[in-house]
Design a protein around this motif. Structure first.
Motif, mmCIF file in Angstrom:
data_model
loop_
_atom_site.group_PDB
_atom_site.id
_atom_site.type_symbol
_atom_site.label_atom_id
_atom_site.label_comp_id
_atom_site.label_asym_id
_atom_site.label_seq_id
_atom_site.Cartn_x
_atom_site.Cartn_y
_atom_site.Cartn_z
ATOM 1 N N GLU A 1 -41.080 -10.296 30.817
ATOM 2 C CA GLU A 1 -40.674 -11.595 30.085
ATOM 3 C C GLU A 1 -39.228 -10.940 29.366
ATOM 4 O O GLU A 1 -39.604 -10.149 28.359
ATOM 5 C CB GLU A 1 -41.547 -12.386 28.975
ATOM 6 N N ILE A 2 -38.222 -11.298 29.777
ATOM 7 C CA ILE A 2 -37.025 -10.580 28.830
ATOM 8 C C ILE A 2 -36.520 -11.919 27.774
ATOM 9 O O ILE A 2 -36.626 -13.216 28.008
ATOM 10 C CB ILE A 2 -35.931 -11.226 29.814
ATOM 11 N N VAL A 3 -36.509 -11.128 26.067
ATOM 12 C CA VAL A 3 -36.642 -12.110 25.469
ATOM 13 C C VAL A 3 -35.232 -11.534 25.002
ATOM 14 O O VAL A 3 -34.774 -11.009 24.199
ATOM 15 C CB VAL A 3 -37.899 -11.872 24.396
ATOM 16 N N LEU A 4 -34.544 -13.543 24.628
ATOM 17 C CA LEU A 4 -33.143 -13.109 24.153
ATOM 18 C C LEU A 4 -33.173 -12.646 22.739
ATOM 19 O O LEU A 4 -33.338 -14.418 22.575
ATOM 20 C CB LEU A 4 -32.554 -14.490 25.416
ATOM 21 N N PRO A 5 -32.002 -11.749 22.100
ATOM 22 C CA PRO A 5 -32.128 -12.139 20.786
ATOM 23 C C PRO A 5 -31.504 -13.436 20.426
ATOM 24 O O PRO A 5 -30.531 -14.237 21.144
ATOM 25 C CB PRO A 5 -31.283 -10.403 20.495
ATOM 26 N N ARG A 6 -31.844 -13.883 18.735
ATOM 27 C CA ARG A 6 -30.594 -14.186 18.207
ATOM 28 C C ARG A 6 -28.854 -13.861 18.234
ATOM 29 O O ARG A 6 -28.918 -12.794 18.183
ATOM 30 C CB ARG A 6 -31.130 -14.769 17.311
ATOM 31 N N ARG A 7 -28.331 -14.739 18.242
ATOM 32 C CA ARG A 7 -26.992 -14.740 17.759
ATOM 33 C C ARG A 7 -26.429 -13.929 16.550
ATOM 34 O O ARG A 7 -27.185 -14.732 15.593
ATOM 35 C CB ARG A 7 -25.902 -15.590 18.255
ATOM 36 N N LYS A 8 -26.424 -12.867 16.207
ATOM 37 C CA LYS A 8 -25.949 -12.048 15.021
ATOM 38 C C LYS A 8 -24.765 -12.254 15.049
ATOM 39 O O LYS A 8 -23.265 -12.201 15.706
ATOM 40 C CB LYS A 8 -26.529 -10.376 15.133
ATOM 41 N N THR A 9 -24.128 -12.177 13.238
ATOM 42 C CA THR A 9 -22.989 -12.968 12.705
ATOM 43 C C THR A 9 -23.094 -11.395 12.216
ATOM 44 O O THR A 9 -23.715 -10.984 11.524
ATOM 45 C CB THR A 9 -22.739 -13.647 11.989
ATOM 46 N N TRP A 10 -21.837 -10.608 12.441
ATOM 47 C CA TRP A 10 -21.041 -8.972 11.942
ATOM 48 C C TRP A 10 -20.213 -9.192 10.717
ATOM 49 O O TRP A 10 -19.227 -10.329 10.693
ATOM 50 C CB TRP A 10 -20.481 -8.066 13.050
ATOM 51 N N ASP A 11 -20.431 -8.293 9.832
ATOM 52 C CA ASP A 11 -19.796 -8.309 9.021
ATOM 53 C C ASP A 11 -17.576 -7.893 9.761
ATOM 54 O O ASP A 11 -18.127 -7.187 10.707
ATOM 55 C CB ASP A 11 -19.932 -7.154 7.388
ATOM 56 N N LYS A 12 -17.284 -8.573 8.526
ATOM 57 C CA LYS A 12 -15.617 -8.554 9.364
ATOM 58 C C LYS A 12 -15.750 -6.349 9.320
ATOM 59 O O LYS A 12 -15.335 -6.265 9.351
ATOM 60 C CB LYS A 12 -14.651 -8.563 8.224
ATOM 61 N N LEU A 13 -16.289 -5.531 8.839
ATOM 62 C CA LEU A 13 -16.335 -4.612 8.729
ATOM 63 C C LEU A 13 -17.089 -3.463 8.785
ATOM 64 O O LEU A 13 -17.465 -2.112 8.718
ATOM 65 C CB LEU A 13 -16.159 -4.066 6.962
ATOM 66 N N ALA A 14 -18.114 -4.216 9.928
ATOM 67 C CA ALA A 14 -18.804 -3.239 10.545
ATOM 68 C C ALA A 14 -18.335 -2.044 11.549
ATOM 69 O O ALA A 14 -19.270 -0.966 11.508
ATOM 70 C CB ALA A 14 -20.081 -4.687 11.211
ATOM 71 N N VAL A 15 -17.367 -2.824 12.022
ATOM 72 C CA VAL A 15 -17.165 -1.402 12.963
ATOM 73 C C VAL A 15 -16.434 -0.618 12.611
ATOM 74 O O VAL A 15 -17.227 0.721 12.373
ATOM 75 C CB VAL A 15 -16.297 -1.983 14.059
#
Length: 713
Positions: free
Chosen positions: A54-68
């Motif tokens: 069974e594959i569970v698709l994760p929820r969409r994550k909103t990243w911070d602009k400075l995350a990278v």
């Protein structure tokens, strides 16, 4: 085409699967084909043995602009050999010590302020935009009023642009022309005047006065609190509140004042200190320093009294104060009452008024209470814990400023402090990532480290350092506070830790986290002495030269004293002699305009001993000659060490010179030095005659007495 249709079908199936939260891989016999005879596996695969997944698709994550950038920064450790990043633009501006660091950082900030000043006053030269893409927040602000003429709209625009003088002038012109100004606009003008005083806003950051918030160590709660001492620089720094200034004048002519008007005046009077107008008294007649001190204290306390009277007027007009006005009044309590108990009673009255007026206290309210308790002696130590309990009851989480005030209440001016309070504070702080909520938050770490040093508790210092490294807590330390924090921490390390740990921290912190002070160098030398590792002194001396402390007399004396105290192996003695030679060069004129250091008798003796132990007889004798020049007498140890050096290098002439010097100074040691020279050196006839021809002060006095006796006969 068939391949394209097959690919499109796969994407459609994938998209249809992605619409649901969960999806199953098809497991039917037609859903896939398995090879019954695979050459790679070499055996038959049974489809019935394959379990369903069974594959569970994760929820969409909103990243911070400075995350990278934050992720990349987490992969790089601090370089212990590099200075602060603000100094890395120009290698010439790499500071050598704390004074240079402060000077260069202030110079850089001053350059930014100068650029802002040019942009503000000459915006016509910056009307072209070359940036792609254009970033509005980085471009010069439009500070020129767009509304012309004399109207309330033009007045609001000038208030928005923080043009103090032009706003006041236009307000007066509107009143003279009979144009009414709304209460909202007038209150906005009062906000501007009470924040900036009567002066124009300047980009320069004025140095804040550090208030003497702590009382001396007094346990009697009824004892009167001493007045603040007069500070000469207090009149020229920060905004100024003049007697009968524009804010007071405009407030008096407002026909209908509301609560906002009163609260603005209260906050302005508490924020800005009343000051003696420049030239007001001194130009009329001369006043003494004590009279000036009395006038300053009277006017300063008068500003806070005016604020409290304004609050009474607010109550009489049946208005309600806001939380910011109450916070300002609570901070002014120490200047309104003399006795500690009276201060606490007034604070309780203000808190009671807040409850009656249904004003919800905030974090800054309780921080203001704790800040006032710093000037309440023993009463403050008793009541501060109740304040924290009240914060907990109201579900208000303390900030770093709350804990800083608490530490100051319990540890400043206390004879025998206990470590219980700071232990509980650090247990609360060490696992939290704080954000700035109070201007006093930045003082916590330096205050807490000072408490750790006073208690001489290295474990608490390590715990505090762990809290500093948690998340973004390190941002609370600017350049000056960082130097103070790490300097105290290093002094505590030198006092309490093993020398290996001290040297490890010294290597990692020096010139990257802080710049050692002369006191830190003295503490390090004492730690090396206690651990019997004086061979590290030459490397420390190199750091001292780089830090620019090579002309500090106390440091030079300590270096020479430790190096010349005991005998060491020849390699170490040669390194010590090299350090002594560099110290000797510091005492000599190096160039025009540079004043050489004056020799002391102890420093001369130490240098002679170091040169003698290294076998540098001629250099040692050159230093011996300085004793007569500065009218100092060498010790017996210095002369014995020089004689030993002359013996090892087989220099009888220098030994005879030593005997002559001792005889000319009338030292009791001179006879013993003569005997040692005759016994330990192979002297020629000329050298023996030179040694015998030395006249002793005792002999000359005896001959004088004999001649006088013969004259009498």
């Amino acid at each position: 085409m068939a391949a394209r249709r097959a690919g499109a079908g796969c994407w459609q199936r994938a998209l249809s699967l992605g619409l649901g939260r969960r999806c199953r891989l098809p497991r039917g016999p037609d859903s896939y084909r398995s090879s019954s005879s695979s050459p790679a596996l070499g055996k038959t695969v049974d489809n019935s043995q394959v379990t369903q997944e069974e594959i569970v698709l994760p929820r969409r994550k909103t990243w911070d602009k400075l995350a990278v950038l934050q992720t990349l920064a987490s992969t790089v450790n601090r370089d212990p050999t590099a200075a602060h990043y603000m100094f890395q633009d120009d290698p010439f501006l790499m500071p050598r010590n704390a004074a240079n660091s402060r000077l260069y950082s202030l110079s850089k900030e001053s350059g930014k302020n100068a650029a802002k000043y040019i942009i503000k006053n000459f915006p016509q030269y910056f009307d072209k935009t070359f940036a792609e893409p254009n970033i509005p927040c980085l471009m010069p602000e439009a500070l020129t009023p767009q509304t012309e003429g004399m109207s309330e709209e033009a007045l609001r625009e000038r208030i928005h642009l923080r043009m103090v003088k032009e706003s006041v002038d236009m307000f007066d012109q509107l009143l003279q022309a009979g144009t009414p100004v709304s209460l909202e606009t007038t209150n906005s003008l009062l906000d501007l005047l009470c924040f900036y005083g009567d002066g124009e806003p300047t980009p320069e950051k004025e140095p804040e006065e550090k208030e003497d918030l702590e009382e001396p160590g007094v346990n009697a709660s009824e004892q009167k609190a001493p007045k603040r001492q007069f500070q000469r620089g207090s009149r020229s720094s920060g905004p100024r509140w003049r007697e009968n200034n524009h804010a007071e004048r405009i407030f008096k002519i407002i026909p209908e004042r509301n609560a906002h008007s009163y609260c603005t005046m209260i906050r302005g009077m508490v924020k800005v200190k009343l000051f003696l107008t420049a030239g007001g008294f001194s130009s009329a007649f001369e006043i003494s320093h004590s009279q000036r001190l009395f006038i300053f204290v009277f006017l300063q306390h008068g500003a806070y009294s005016k604020a409290y009277d304004m609050y009474i007027d607010l109550l009489n007009e049946r208005h309600k104060a806001d939380v910011h006005a109450f916070n300002a009044l609570i901070r002014a309590v120490p200047y309104l009452k003399e006795r500690f108990v009276e201060r606490w009673e007034l604070t309780k009255d203000l808190l009671t008024h807040m409850a009656q007026q249904k004003v919800q206290p905030t974090l800054l309210t309780f921080n203001s209470v704790l800040k006032s308790l710093r000037r309440c002696g023993g009463v403050g130590r008793t009541m501060s814990l109740f304040v924290l309990k009240e914060m907990e009851a109201l579900d208000i989480e303390p900030s770093l400023a709350s804990y800083e005030h608490l530490l100051s209440v319990h540890y400043k001016g206390v004879d025998a402090p206990s470590s219980d309070i700071i232990s509980e504070v650090l247990n609360e702080v060490e696992n939290r990532n704080f954000t700035a909520q109070d201007p006093d938050d930045a003082n916590f770490f330096t205050t807490a480290m000072q408490v750790c040093c006073d208690l001489k508790d290295i474990k608490l210092a390590y715990q505090l350092n762990k809290a500093l490294e948690k998340g973004d807590n390190w941002k609370f330390l600017d350049v000056d506070r960082s130097n103070g924090y790490w300097s105290k921490f290093f002094s505590l390390l030198c006092m309490m830790e093993q020398i290996e740990v001290v040297l490890k921290w010294y290597k990692e912190m020096s010139s990257s986290l802080f710049y050692p002070t002369p006191k830190n160098i003295l503490d390090l030398l004492q730690a090396l002495d206690a651990a019997n590792q004086l061979e590290m002194i030459p490397s420390v001396w190199e750091d001292v030269k780089q830090l620019g402390f090579s002309r500090r007399q106390d440091l030079l004396e300590e270096f020479l004293s430790l190096m010349s105290r005991d005998q060491h192996p020849s390699e170490i003695q040669l390194a010590f002699a090299k350090c002594a030679e560099e110290i000797k060069a510091v005492h000599e004129p190096a160039g025009p305009g540079q004043v050489p250091l004056e020799w002391t008798g102890s420093a001369l003796g130490h240098v002679v001993v170091l040169f003698s132990r290294a076998g540098r007889t001629q250099d040692a004798w050159n230093m011996m000659e300085h004793f007569q020049k500065i009218n100092r007498i060498p010790t017996d140890k210095v002369m014995d060490e020089f004689l030993n050096c002359a013996k090892q290098t087989n220099c009888p002439d220098e030994a005879i010179k030593m005997v002559k010097l001792a005889a000319s100074l009338g030292l009791p040691l001179s006879q013993r030095l003569k005997s040692r020279t005759e016994e330990e050196f192979e002297l020629s006839e000329t050298q023996k005659k030179a040694l015998e021809s030395i006249k002793w002060d005792g002999d000359s006095s005896d001959s004088d007495s004999d001649s006088s006796d013969s004259d009498r006969e």
